[in-house]
Design a protein around this motif. Structure first.
Motif, PDB file in Angstrom:
ATOM      1  N   PHE A   1       0.869  -1.156   0.000  1.00  0.00           N
ATOM      2  CA  PHE A   1       0.000   0.000   0.000  1.00  0.00           C
ATOM      3  C   PHE A   1       0.915   1.216   0.000  1.00  0.00           C
ATOM      4  CE2 PHE A   1       0.266  -1.790   4.275  1.00  0.00           C
ATOM      5  CZ  PHE A   1       0.802  -0.734   5.008  1.00  0.00           C
ATOM      6  N   ARG A   2       0.414   2.314  -0.489  1.00  0.00           N
ATOM      7  CA  ARG A   2       1.245   3.506  -0.651  1.00  0.00           C
ATOM      8  C   ARG A   2       1.402   4.244   0.670  1.00  0.00           C
ATOM      9  NH1 ARG A   2      -1.621   3.987  -5.977  1.00  0.00           N
ATOM     10  NH2 ARG A   2      -0.025   3.328  -7.446  1.00  0.00           N
TER      11      ARG A   2
ATOM     12  N   GLU B   1      -2.077   4.905   2.734  1.00  0.00           N
ATOM     13  CA  GLU B   1      -3.388   4.837   2.090  1.00  0.00           C
ATOM     14  C   GLU B   1      -3.985   3.459   2.319  1.00  0.00           C
ATOM     15  OE1 GLU B   1      -3.003   5.686  -2.053  1.00  0.00           O
ATOM     16  OE2 GLU B   1      -2.462   7.774  -1.711  1.00  0.00           O
ATOM     17  N   LEU B   2      -5.073   3.407   3.074  1.00  0.00           N
ATOM     18  CA  LEU B   2      -5.778   2.154   3.345  1.00  0.00           C
ATOM     19  C   LEU B   2      -7.284   2.366   3.200  1.00  0.00           C
ATOM     20  CD1 LEU B   2      -3.692   1.034   6.444  1.00  0.00           C
ATOM     21  CD2 LEU B   2      -3.682  -0.022   4.184  1.00  0.00           C
TER      22      LEU B   2
ATOM     23  N   ARG C   1      11.613  -2.549  14.262  1.00  0.00           N
ATOM     24  CA  ARG C   1      10.735  -2.564  13.085  1.00  0.00           C
ATOM     25  C   ARG C   1       9.313  -2.210  13.470  1.00  0.00           C
ATOM     26  NH1 ARG C   1      12.786  -2.677   9.021  1.00  0.00           N
ATOM     27  NH2 ARG C   1      14.153  -4.020   7.931  1.00  0.00           N
ATOM     28  N   LEU C   2       8.716  -1.361  12.643  1.00  0.00           N
ATOM     29  CA  LEU C   2       7.299  -1.050  12.750  1.00  0.00           C
ATOM     30  C   LEU C   2       6.606  -1.836  11.648  1.00  0.00           C
ATOM     31  CD1 LEU C   2       5.093   0.970  13.968  1.00  0.00           C
ATOM     32  CD2 LEU C   2       5.460   2.217  11.851  1.00  0.00           C
ATOM     33  N   VAL C   3       5.628  -2.642  12.007  1.00  0.00           N
ATOM     34  CA  VAL C   3       4.934  -3.486  11.030  1.00  0.00           C
ATOM     35  C   VAL C   3       3.463  -3.083  10.998  1.00  0.00           C
ATOM     36  CG1 VAL C   3       4.342  -5.843  10.357  1.00  0.00           C
ATOM     37  CG2 VAL C   3       6.533  -5.390  11.480  1.00  0.00           C
TER      38      VAL C   3
ATOM     39  N   TYR D   1      -2.467  -6.955   3.493  1.00  0.00           N
ATOM     40  CA  TYR D   1      -1.423  -6.030   3.084  1.00  0.00           C
ATOM     41  C   TYR D   1      -0.505  -5.807   4.270  1.00  0.00           C
ATOM     42  CZ  TYR D   1      -4.847  -5.141  -0.540  1.00  0.00           C
ATOM     43  OH  TYR D   1      -5.745  -5.295  -1.560  1.00  0.00           O
ATOM     44  N   GLN D   2       0.797  -5.778   4.007  1.00  0.00           N
ATOM     45  CA  GLN D   2       1.740  -5.603   5.109  1.00  0.00           C
ATOM     46  C   GLN D   2       2.961  -4.834   4.624  1.00  0.00           C
ATOM     47  OE1 GLN D   2       3.762  -9.109   6.798  1.00  0.00           O
ATOM     48  NE2 GLN D   2       3.126  -8.325   8.788  1.00  0.00           N
ATOM     49  N   ARG D   3       3.403  -3.900   5.452  1.00  0.00           N
ATOM     50  CA  ARG D   3       4.635  -3.158   5.197  1.00  0.00           C
ATOM     51  C   ARG D   3       5.385  -3.063   6.515  1.00  0.00           C
ATOM     52  NH1 ARG D   3       4.580   0.911   0.954  1.00  0.00           N
ATOM     53  NH2 ARG D   3       6.774   1.124   1.470  1.00  0.00           N
TER      54      ARG D   3
END
Length: 138
Positions: A32-33, A48-49, A65-67, A95-97
């Motif tokens: 996701f952006r 953006e979600l 880490r921030l997940v 979705y995961q970043r």
């Protein structure tokens, strides 16, 4: 009867096909952006979600880490009469970043979600004072 089923239109343009495949590949990767801006004392991450509910979004801190994980499913159960579907589509995705937050004060991170935009305030870690000192000779 079967002409009601949506099919992708065939394109004879090489770039249209490439763009479609590229977008499909990006969606499959679960991206996701995000925009990240820097302010004096913090970073602001905006993701953006659109179409998600607050309870569908999880934010975890794991070491440095921030997940961010967002799950969606459009599976719905309708009560009442059964329908004779010829074609029915459902969407289910995760979705995961993850982001490095080694210079962030993790205990002070805040998050809000409005109009499809997840906003995280990531306060910068205060610089540590120098550990310089004098050592007496004995």
């Amino acid at each position: 009867m079967f002409d009601l089923i949506p099919f992708a239109t065939k394109s004879h343009d090489l770039f249209d096909n490439f763009d479609r495949r590229w977008n499909e590949m990006g969606a499959a990767l679960g991206d996701f952006r995000t925009d990240i801006t820097e302010e004096k004392d913090k970073y602001v991450l905006e993701a953006e979600l659109p179409g998600f509910k607050r309870e569908d979004i999880n934010i975890d801190v794991e070491d440095d880490r921030l997940v961010i994980t967002a799950k969606t499913s459009s599976e719905t159960t309708e009560s009442g009469e059964k329908k004779n579907y010829v074609h029915r589509e459902r969407r289910s995705a995760t979705y995961q970043r993850s982001f490095s937050i080694s210079n962030i004060a993790t205990e002070a991170i805040t998050a809000s979600y409005n109009d499809g935009i997840l906003t995280l305030n990531l306060p910068k870690m205060l610089p540590k004072e120098s550990a310089a000192r004098k050592i007496a000779v004995q």
